[in-house]
Design a protein around this motif. Structure first.
Motif, PDB file in Angstrom:
ATOM      1  N   LYS A  51     -37.241 -43.275  71.982  1.00  0.00           N
ATOM      2  CA  LYS A  51     -37.939 -43.836  73.154  1.00  0.00           C
ATOM      3  C   LYS A  51     -39.019 -44.817  72.703  1.00  0.00           C
ATOM      4  O   LYS A  51     -39.146 -45.921  73.256  1.00  0.00           O
ATOM      5  N   LEU A  52     -39.802 -44.450  71.715  1.00  0.00           N
ATOM      6  CA  LEU A  52     -40.853 -45.338  71.208  1.00  0.00           C
ATOM      7  C   LEU A  52     -40.260 -46.591  70.582  1.00  0.00           C
ATOM      8  O   LEU A  52     -40.788 -47.700  70.763  1.00  0.00           O
ATOM      9  N   LYS A  53     -39.141 -46.436  69.885  1.00  0.00           N
ATOM     10  CA  LYS A  53     -38.488 -47.584  69.259  1.00  0.00           C
ATOM     11  C   LYS A  53     -37.908 -48.521  70.318  1.00  0.00           C
ATOM     12  O   LYS A  53     -38.025 -49.745  70.211  1.00  0.00           O
ATOM     13  N   ASN A  54     -37.297 -47.959  71.359  1.00  0.00           N
ATOM     14  CA  ASN A  54     -36.721 -48.775  72.432  1.00  0.00           C
ATOM     15  C   ASN A  54     -37.769 -49.620  73.137  1.00  0.00           C
ATOM     16  O   ASN A  54     -37.455 -50.696  73.650  1.00  0.00           O
ATOM     17  N   GLU A  55     -38.992 -49.165  73.163  1.00  0.00           N
ATOM     18  CA  GLU A  55     -40.068 -49.916  73.814  1.00  0.00           C
ATOM     19  C   GLU A  55     -40.828 -50.800  72.826  1.00  0.00           C
ATOM     20  O   GLU A  55     -41.825 -51.420  73.170  1.00  0.00           O
ATOM     21  N   GLY A  56     -40.361 -50.832  71.574  1.00  0.00           N
ATOM     22  CA  GLY A  56     -40.963 -51.715  70.578  1.00  0.00           C
ATOM     23  C   GLY A  56     -42.265 -51.220  69.988  1.00  0.00           C
ATOM     24  O   GLY A  56     -42.995 -51.975  69.353  1.00  0.00           O
ATOM     25  N   LEU A  57     -42.564 -49.948  70.166  1.00  0.00           N
ATOM     26  CA  LEU A  57     -43.825 -49.405  69.667  1.00  0.00           C
ATOM     27  C   LEU A  57     -43.749 -48.953  68.215  1.00  0.00           C
ATOM     28  O   LEU A  57     -44.767 -48.886  67.534  1.00  0.00           O
ATOM     29  N   VAL A  58     -42.551 -48.601  67.770  1.00  0.00           N
ATOM     30  CA  VAL A  58     -42.348 -48.213  66.373  1.00  0.00           C
ATOM     31  C   VAL A  58     -41.154 -48.978  65.818  1.00  0.00           C
ATOM     32  O   VAL A  58     -40.300 -49.454  66.566  1.00  0.00           O
ATOM     33  N   GLN A  59     -41.118 -49.062  64.503  1.00  0.00           N
ATOM     34  CA  GLN A  59     -40.011 -49.692  63.792  1.00  0.00           C
ATOM     35  C   GLN A  59     -39.500 -48.698  62.776  1.00  0.00           C
ATOM     36  O   GLN A  59     -40.253 -47.820  62.323  1.00  0.00           O
ATOM     37  N   SER A  60     -38.229 -48.820  62.428  1.00  0.00           N
ATOM     38  CA  SER A  60     -37.677 -47.922  61.406  1.00  0.00           C
ATOM     39  C   SER A  60     -36.898 -48.726  60.386  1.00  0.00           C
ATOM     40  O   SER A  60     -36.417 -49.824  60.673  1.00  0.00           O
ATOM     41  N   ARG A  61     -36.816 -48.148  59.211  1.00  0.00           N
ATOM     42  CA  ARG A  61     -35.979 -48.745  58.167  1.00  0.00           C
ATOM     43  C   ARG A  61     -35.369 -47.599  57.361  1.00  0.00           C
ATOM     44  O   ARG A  61     -35.991 -46.543  57.167  1.00  0.00           O
ATOM     45  N   ARG A  62     -34.169 -47.827  56.944  1.00  0.00           N
ATOM     46  CA  ARG A  62     -33.447 -46.813  56.175  1.00  0.00           C
ATOM     47  C   ARG A  62     -33.864 -46.886  54.713  1.00  0.00           C
ATOM     48  O   ARG A  62     -33.983 -47.959  54.140  1.00  0.00           O
TER      49      ARG A  62
END
Length: 118
Positions: A59-70
């Motif tokens: 949810k946070l990622k969908n709203e652009g509040l967090v980013q992730s990387r593998r």
């Protein structure tokens, strides 16, 4: 002046952070900025089950509040400081510049012990 699309985007961002677990996740990721944390570290620190944590992070990622990387088999999450800066600038512009409802110097966060002393 902020346009309607920006206001809708900021409302969605605020709604995404509008639950206690997600707000805790955001604070935790901000405290680990800029390196962020892998999912297991977030879950361990906050005591959130992996499946529930995954839902909140999505949810946070969908709203652009967090980013992730593998990183190999792990996902590392970081707070999106630019998005938060935009959101805070939007709020700041409305509450602190035009109407002066809040003094700009009162917006800066301080350690808990200093806030309690005031």
């Amino acid at each position: 002046m902020t346009d309607t699309a920006d206001i809708a985007r900021f409302a969605d961002m605020l709604a995404a952070m509008g639950t206690e677990p997600r707000l805790r996740i955001m604070r935790t990721l901000l405290s680990a900025h800029p390196d962020g944390l892998v999912v297991g570290e977030i879950g361990d620190e906050l005591g959130i089950a992996p499946s529930t944590l995954s839902h909140h992070l999505d949810k946070l990622k969908n709203e652009g509040l967090v980013q992730s990387r593998r990183e190999g088999t792990f996902l590392r999450y970081t707070a999106n400081a630019d998005a938060l800066r935009e959101l805070l600038a939007f709020l700041y512009a409305e509450c602190c510049t035009r109407s002066r409802a809040v003094r700009a110097e009162d917006v800066v966060c301080c350690p808990t012990e200093n806030r309690n002393a005031q």
